[in-house]
Write a protein that holds these residues in place. Sequence first.
Motif, PDB file in Angstrom:
ATOM      1  N   ALA A   3       0.849  -1.192   0.000  1.00 23.34           N
ATOM      2  CA  ALA A   3       0.000   0.000   0.000  1.00 23.34           C
ATOM      3  C   ALA A   3       0.886   1.244   0.000  1.00 23.34           C
ATOM      4  O   ALA A   3       1.766   1.391   0.851  1.00 23.34           O
ATOM      5  CB  ALA A   3      -0.908   0.000   1.212  1.00 23.34           C
ATOM      6  N   ILE A   4       0.630   2.159  -0.940  1.00 29.73           N
ATOM      7  CA  ILE A   4       1.508   3.302  -1.161  1.00 29.73           C
ATOM      8  C   ILE A   4       0.770   4.624  -0.984  1.00 29.73           C
ATOM      9  O   ILE A   4      -0.356   4.794  -1.454  1.00 29.73           O
ATOM     10  CB  ILE A   4       2.107   3.242  -2.584  1.00 29.73           C
ATOM     11  CG1 ILE A   4       2.970   1.982  -2.747  1.00 29.73           C
ATOM     12  CG2 ILE A   4       2.927   4.496  -2.898  1.00 29.73           C
ATOM     13  CD1 ILE A   4       3.414   1.727  -4.171  1.00 29.73           C
ATOM     14  N   LEU A   5       1.442   5.561  -0.302  1.00 32.78           N
ATOM     15  CA  LEU A   5       1.003   6.957  -0.242  1.00 32.78           C
ATOM     16  C   LEU A   5       1.906   7.738  -1.182  1.00 32.78           C
ATOM     17  O   LEU A   5       3.131   7.747  -1.018  1.00 32.78           O
ATOM     18  CB  LEU A   5       1.111   7.502   1.190  1.00 32.78           C
ATOM     19  CG  LEU A   5       0.965   9.028   1.373  1.00 32.78           C
ATOM     20  CD1 LEU A   5      -0.373   9.526   0.849  1.00 32.78           C
ATOM     21  CD2 LEU A   5       1.155   9.408   2.839  1.00 32.78           C
ATOM     22  N   ALA A  31      -3.525   6.307  -1.302  1.00 31.75           N
ATOM     23  CA  ALA A  31      -3.782   7.715  -0.995  1.00 31.75           C
ATOM     24  C   ALA A  31      -2.773   8.581  -1.734  1.00 31.75           C
ATOM     25  O   ALA A  31      -1.678   8.132  -2.073  1.00 31.75           O
ATOM     26  CB  ALA A  31      -3.698   7.963   0.511  1.00 31.75           C
ATOM     27  N   GLU A  32      -3.171   9.838  -1.974  1.00 30.92           N
ATOM     28  CA  GLU A  32      -2.296  10.813  -2.617  1.00 30.92           C
ATOM     29  C   GLU A  32      -2.341  12.112  -1.825  1.00 30.92           C
ATOM     30  O   GLU A  32      -3.318  12.398  -1.135  1.00 30.92           O
ATOM     31  CB  GLU A  32      -2.756  11.083  -4.055  1.00 30.92           C
ATOM     32  CG  GLU A  32      -2.703   9.884  -4.968  1.00 30.92           C
ATOM     33  CD  GLU A  32      -3.161  10.231  -6.373  1.00 30.92           C
ATOM     34  OE1 GLU A  32      -3.064  11.422  -6.767  1.00 30.92           O
ATOM     35  OE2 GLU A  32      -3.615   9.330  -7.090  1.00 30.92           O
ATOM     36  N   ALA A  48       0.499   3.903   5.388  1.00 29.30           N
ATOM     37  CA  ALA A  48       0.791   3.109   4.197  1.00 29.30           C
ATOM     38  C   ALA A  48       2.033   2.264   4.444  1.00 29.30           C
ATOM     39  O   ALA A  48       2.835   2.551   5.342  1.00 29.30           O
ATOM     40  CB  ALA A  48       1.010   4.026   3.003  1.00 29.30           C
ATOM     41  N   ASP A  49       2.202   1.217   3.643  1.00 33.10           N
ATOM     42  CA  ASP A  49       3.415   0.398   3.742  1.00 33.10           C
ATOM     43  C   ASP A  49       4.623   1.177   3.247  1.00 33.10           C
ATOM     44  O   ASP A  49       5.748   0.940   3.689  1.00 33.10           O
ATOM     45  CB  ASP A  49       3.263  -0.876   2.897  1.00 33.10           C
ATOM     46  CG  ASP A  49       2.106  -1.742   3.368  1.00 33.10           C
ATOM     47  OD1 ASP A  49       1.916  -1.874   4.589  1.00 33.10           O
ATOM     48  OD2 ASP A  49       1.382  -2.285   2.499  1.00 33.10           O
ATOM     49  N   LEU A  50       4.374   2.113   2.323  1.00 32.68           N
ATOM     50  CA  LEU A  50       5.464   2.877   1.702  1.00 32.68           C
ATOM     51  C   LEU A  50       4.969   4.268   1.338  1.00 32.68           C
ATOM     52  O   LEU A  50       3.864   4.419   0.832  1.00 32.68           O
ATOM     53  CB  LEU A  50       5.947   2.154   0.435  1.00 32.68           C
ATOM     54  CG  LEU A  50       6.981   2.885  -0.424  1.00 32.68           C
ATOM     55  CD1 LEU A  50       8.327   2.930   0.291  1.00 32.68           C
ATOM     56  CD2 LEU A  50       7.126   2.212  -1.782  1.00 32.68           C
TER      57      LEU A  50
END
Length: 216
Positions: A3-5, A31-32, A48-50
């Motif tokens: 999961a990435i932000l 998410a952004e 997030a994971d990253l």
Amino acid sequence: MIAILLVDDHAVVRAGYRALLAKQPDLQVIAEAADAAEAYRKYRQQPADLVITDISLPGSSGLELVARLRQLQVDARILVFSMHQNPLFAEQALRAGALGYVTKSSQPEELLRAVREVSAGRHALSADIAQAMALEMLGDGSSALRSLTVREFEILRLLVAGHSVEAIAANLHISPKTVCNCHYLIKRKLGVGSDIELTRLAIQWQVLDLLELAGG
């Protein structure tokens, strides 16, 4: 699934990164954010994971965001993805707590490799920045600049870009007195006596270029 932000102040740029990441079966942008404050808020709401972030953001920079996220969560995994090819920016990003640094001139495959490396808790650098950092370590032209802390480096960058003490204090969530104290320490560490000399050194060491100075 990782999961990435995604943090970048240009919506079109974020859309391009999101499309690249969406093609990978193990990556998902959850998410952004367009600035550091929004990114910090969204990370608190849904870690997030990253986190993939640019350095140049409105208000607080990506360097400040990295430091704040690591204060919030000590094992936060952060990859800086920036146009800055100056190894000093990469050094400061890693010192702030980022695990990786990839330049925007890198091939997409290099970004994807770094995403997976950093999400696994390993360090990752794009080939160009790794080479630049190695060459920088061989010389000593900017050794004084490397003596600055992450906070001092960020204040230097904002000062020479023309930001007021009050604006810097608001952006970095510190008092104006702290900014003034850091300003004094920066000049002492770099061996200069005026802001004109500070600006000259910033341009010489490519912390600030003439276009940024004109824009500031």
